[in-house]
Write a protein that holds these residues in place. Structure first.
Motif, PDB file in Angstrom:
ATOM      1  N   THR A 171       6.247   9.038  10.347  1.00 57.08           N
ATOM      2  CA  THR A 171       7.584   9.196   9.776  1.00 57.08           C
ATOM      3  C   THR A 171       7.719  10.485   8.985  1.00 57.08           C
ATOM      4  O   THR A 171       8.821  11.025   8.859  1.00 57.08           O
ATOM      5  N   GLN A 172       6.629  11.009   8.459  1.00 54.38           N
ATOM      6  CA  GLN A 172       6.704  12.310   7.799  1.00 54.38           C
ATOM      7  C   GLN A 172       7.111  13.399   8.784  1.00 54.38           C
ATOM      8  O   GLN A 172       7.752  14.382   8.397  1.00 54.38           O
ATOM      9  N   ILE A 173       6.788  13.211  10.037  1.00 52.14           N
ATOM     10  CA  ILE A 173       7.156  14.191  11.060  1.00 52.14           C
ATOM     11  C   ILE A 173       8.577  13.979  11.557  1.00 52.14           C
ATOM     12  O   ILE A 173       9.376  14.922  11.629  1.00 52.14           O
ATOM     13  N   VAL A 174       8.932  12.739  11.911  1.00 48.69           N
ATOM     14  CA  VAL A 174      10.188  12.498  12.622  1.00 48.69           C
ATOM     15  C   VAL A 174      11.350  12.139  11.708  1.00 48.69           C
ATOM     16  O   VAL A 174      12.513  12.374  12.051  1.00 48.69           O
ATOM     17  N   THR A 175      11.069  11.562  10.537  1.00 48.10           N
ATOM     18  CA  THR A 175      12.139  11.217   9.591  1.00 48.10           C
ATOM     19  C   THR A 175      11.683  11.597   8.181  1.00 48.10           C
ATOM     20  O   THR A 175      11.446  10.723   7.346  1.00 48.10           O
ATOM     21  N   PRO A 176      11.563  12.880   7.879  1.00 47.88           N
ATOM     22  CA  PRO A 176      11.007  13.303   6.594  1.00 47.88           C
ATOM     23  C   PRO A 176      11.803  12.830   5.385  1.00 47.88           C
ATOM     24  O   PRO A 176      11.252  12.771   4.275  1.00 47.88           O
ATOM     25  N   ASN A 177      13.051  12.484   5.576  1.00 48.87           N
ATOM     26  CA  ASN A 177      13.846  11.934   4.468  1.00 48.87           C
ATOM     27  C   ASN A 177      13.711  10.419   4.357  1.00 48.87           C
ATOM     28  O   ASN A 177      14.262   9.817   3.432  1.00 48.87           O
ATOM     29  N   ASN A 178      13.003   9.828   5.302  1.00 48.58           N
ATOM     30  CA  ASN A 178      12.787   8.379   5.298  1.00 48.58           C
ATOM     31  C   ASN A 178      11.339   8.118   5.691  1.00 48.58           C
ATOM     32  O   ASN A 178      11.025   7.799   6.833  1.00 48.58           O
ATOM     33  N   VAL A 179      10.448   8.262   4.717  1.00 48.02           N
ATOM     34  CA  VAL A 179       9.025   8.123   4.974  1.00 48.02           C
ATOM     35  C   VAL A 179       8.579   6.702   4.659  1.00 48.02           C
ATOM     36  O   VAL A 179       8.903   6.145   3.609  1.00 48.02           O
ATOM     37  N   TYR A 180       7.860   6.124   5.593  1.00 45.14           N
ATOM     38  CA  TYR A 180       7.280   4.777   5.420  1.00 45.14           C
ATOM     39  C   TYR A 180       6.206   4.851   4.342  1.00 45.14           C
ATOM     40  O   TYR A 180       5.210   5.541   4.503  1.00 45.14           O
ATOM     41  N   ASP A 181       6.414   4.111   3.250  1.00 48.94           N
ATOM     42  CA  ASP A 181       5.482   4.206   2.134  1.00 48.94           C
ATOM     43  C   ASP A 181       4.538   3.024   2.009  1.00 48.94           C
ATOM     44  O   ASP A 181       3.658   3.016   1.178  1.00 48.94           O
ATOM     45  N   VAL A 208       0.817  -1.199   0.000  1.00 48.46           N
ATOM     46  CA  VAL A 208       0.000   0.000   0.000  1.00 48.46           C
ATOM     47  C   VAL A 208       0.851   1.248   0.000  1.00 48.46           C
ATOM     48  O   VAL A 208       1.814   1.344   0.733  1.00 48.46           O
ATOM     49  N   SER A 209       0.467   2.210  -0.807  1.00 45.00           N
ATOM     50  CA  SER A 209       1.115   3.518  -0.779  1.00 45.00           C
ATOM     51  C   SER A 209       0.110   4.530  -0.255  1.00 45.00           C
ATOM     52  O   SER A 209      -1.003   4.615  -0.749  1.00 45.00           O
ATOM     53  N   MET A 210       0.498   5.263   0.762  1.00 49.24           N
ATOM     54  CA  MET A 210      -0.439   6.115   1.474  1.00 49.24           C
ATOM     55  C   MET A 210      -0.330   7.586   1.098  1.00 49.24           C
ATOM     56  O   MET A 210       0.669   8.020   0.587  1.00 49.24           O
ATOM     57  N   THR A 211      -1.375   8.312   1.424  1.00 53.73           N
ATOM     58  CA  THR A 211      -1.366   9.759   1.285  1.00 53.73           C
ATOM     59  C   THR A 211      -1.197  10.390   2.653  1.00 53.73           C
ATOM     60  O   THR A 211      -1.436   9.767   3.669  1.00 53.73           O
TER      61      THR A 211
END
Length: 399
Positions: A383-393, A21-24
């Motif tokens: 992960t968009q908050i804490v690791t913006p360069n490594n987002v769980y997709d 799954v790819s999330m928004t």
């Protein structure tokens, strides 16, 4: 086109068994999470991530929870050098409104695969099996079994039909969710279908693969899978609150689980459904403390030789952008681990080597939100908050 309840159910199980799954992005709102850290036993944060990040996480998790209709959420995030964050919000029981707490046990669905494949890889390190052995050497009756290797099973590249996609299996399971299935019984649902592709040529997520690997572990070790995992995996890893149950047993405390994977499509309490049908592919139970430990062990190979761990981490494309799959693990946005989905529960357990960070998400529903898994929505938003360069997709999903 309007679908019958059975067709909707089959489509949903097909999605759960095969989709990545790819999330928004979930928008934030003014709602604030009701953290209940006073209930922590093991993992209460010793040093937070700072008031600003903590407040953003609180708002975002609660916003996703409400928008996706998730009854209860537990999140644990540990980032060495920066701090940690543990929150439980929502309810563990929609009837009594008992609050969700961080010390609960949950069914971890396909995170079971990380344990089964670790057990298999320990047998590789013991020189008792080889990854390129054919499955026919250990299990009879597998379609094209002489050409399908243990490696291809662990990589989800065997071409064997997923038994969870068989209409008769779906009907039989949901007609009697308390039924006990044997590994051979569930395999028979898949084996009556032709293989979907030649071994090694494609990726297709299939519980059939992992049930076969569970049988291999039993045959080679001479032990029940649960006993071998307990002795060789859980014991050395010091995971004292993790188990592979024989039936519907479920240690306390645990939240009630809610699903719409029913014959009518109505929401049901699936807490005490028998997970035997998932066995080596998805029947295990764990908690926040153990999953935190397990995330790092899986990603760093603590229980395996460096050579075997290197093979495990050699991930291959899945056909879904941003996610690749190795030997019973996936990599997405730099995060390594697995997620799980079984009627009533979803989890995510991943580790980010570049920051030595660990993320665990546990929820008590598997009902999708706009076609997306709610646990993955949470992991992406966090992960968009804490690791913006490594987002769980996304991740391989299971039942």
């Amino acid at each position: 086109m309007r679908h019958t309840p059975h067709r909707r159910l089959l489509a949903a199980l097909l999605f759960v068994a095969c989709a990545l799954v790819s999330m928004t992005t979930a928008p934030a709102s003014a709602a604030r999470a009701a953290g209940v850290d006073r209930h922590c036993r093991h993992d209460c944060p010793r040093g937070g991530l700072g008031p600003e990040v903590t407040a953003r996480l609180d708002r975002t998790i609660e916003d996703v929870r409400r928008q996706a209709g998730i009854p209860g959420v537990v999140v644990g995030l540990w980032m060495p050098g920066k701090g940690s964050y543990v929150r439980a919000t929502g309810v563990a029981d929609t009837a009594t409104h008992r609050p969700m707490t961080p010390d609960v046990f949950v069914r971890i669905g396909s995170e079971t695969k990380t344990f089964t494949v670790t057990a298999l890889l320990e047998l590789v390190d013991d020189h008792r099996i080889r990854l390129d052995d054919p499955i026919s050497r250990y299990v009879r009756g597998v379609p094209d079994g002489r050409r399908i290797t243990l490696r291809q099973l662990a990589e989800m590249r065997s071409g064997l039909f997923p038994y969870t996609a068989d209409p008769d299996f779906v009907h039989d399971l949901l007609s009697d969710p308390q039924r006990s299935f044997t590994p051979r019984e569930v395999l028979a649902y898949g084996f009556k279908h032709k293989n979907t592709f030649a071994p090694g040529t494609q990726f297709e997520y299939s519980n059939t693969n992992l049930v076969l690997l569970g049988l291999v572990v039993e045959k080679v070790s001479g032990q029940r899978l649960a006993d071998f995992i307990d002795e060789r995996v859980l014991g050395p890893a010091r995971l004292h609150r993790t188990l592979l149950p024989q039936g519907p047993e479920f240690p306390e405390p645990h939240p009630r689980g809610y699903t719409n994977q029913t014959l009518t499509g109505a929401v049901a309490d699936s807490t005490d459904w028998n997970p035997s049908w998932a066995w080596a592919a998805g029947a295990m139970i764990s908690d926040l403390h153990d999953l935190r430990r397990w995330a790092r062990i899986v990603a760093t190979g603590t229980l395996l030789s460096p050579e075997t761990q290197a093979q495990r981490l050699r991930t291959l494309p899945t056909g879904f952008p941003g996610t690749s799959y190795g030997l019973g693990i996936f990599e997405t946005g730099g995060w390594i681990g697995h997620n799980g989905s079984i009627p009533g529960y979803e989890t995510v357990t991943v580790y980010l080597p570049s920051q030595q960070a660990t993320l665990v998400v546990m929820i008590n529903t598997d009902i999708t939100s706009q076609g997306q898994e709610p646990s993955s929505l949470l992991a992406r938003a966090i992960t968009q908050i804490v690791t913006p360069n490594n987002v769980y997709d996304g991740g391989a999903t299971a039942g």
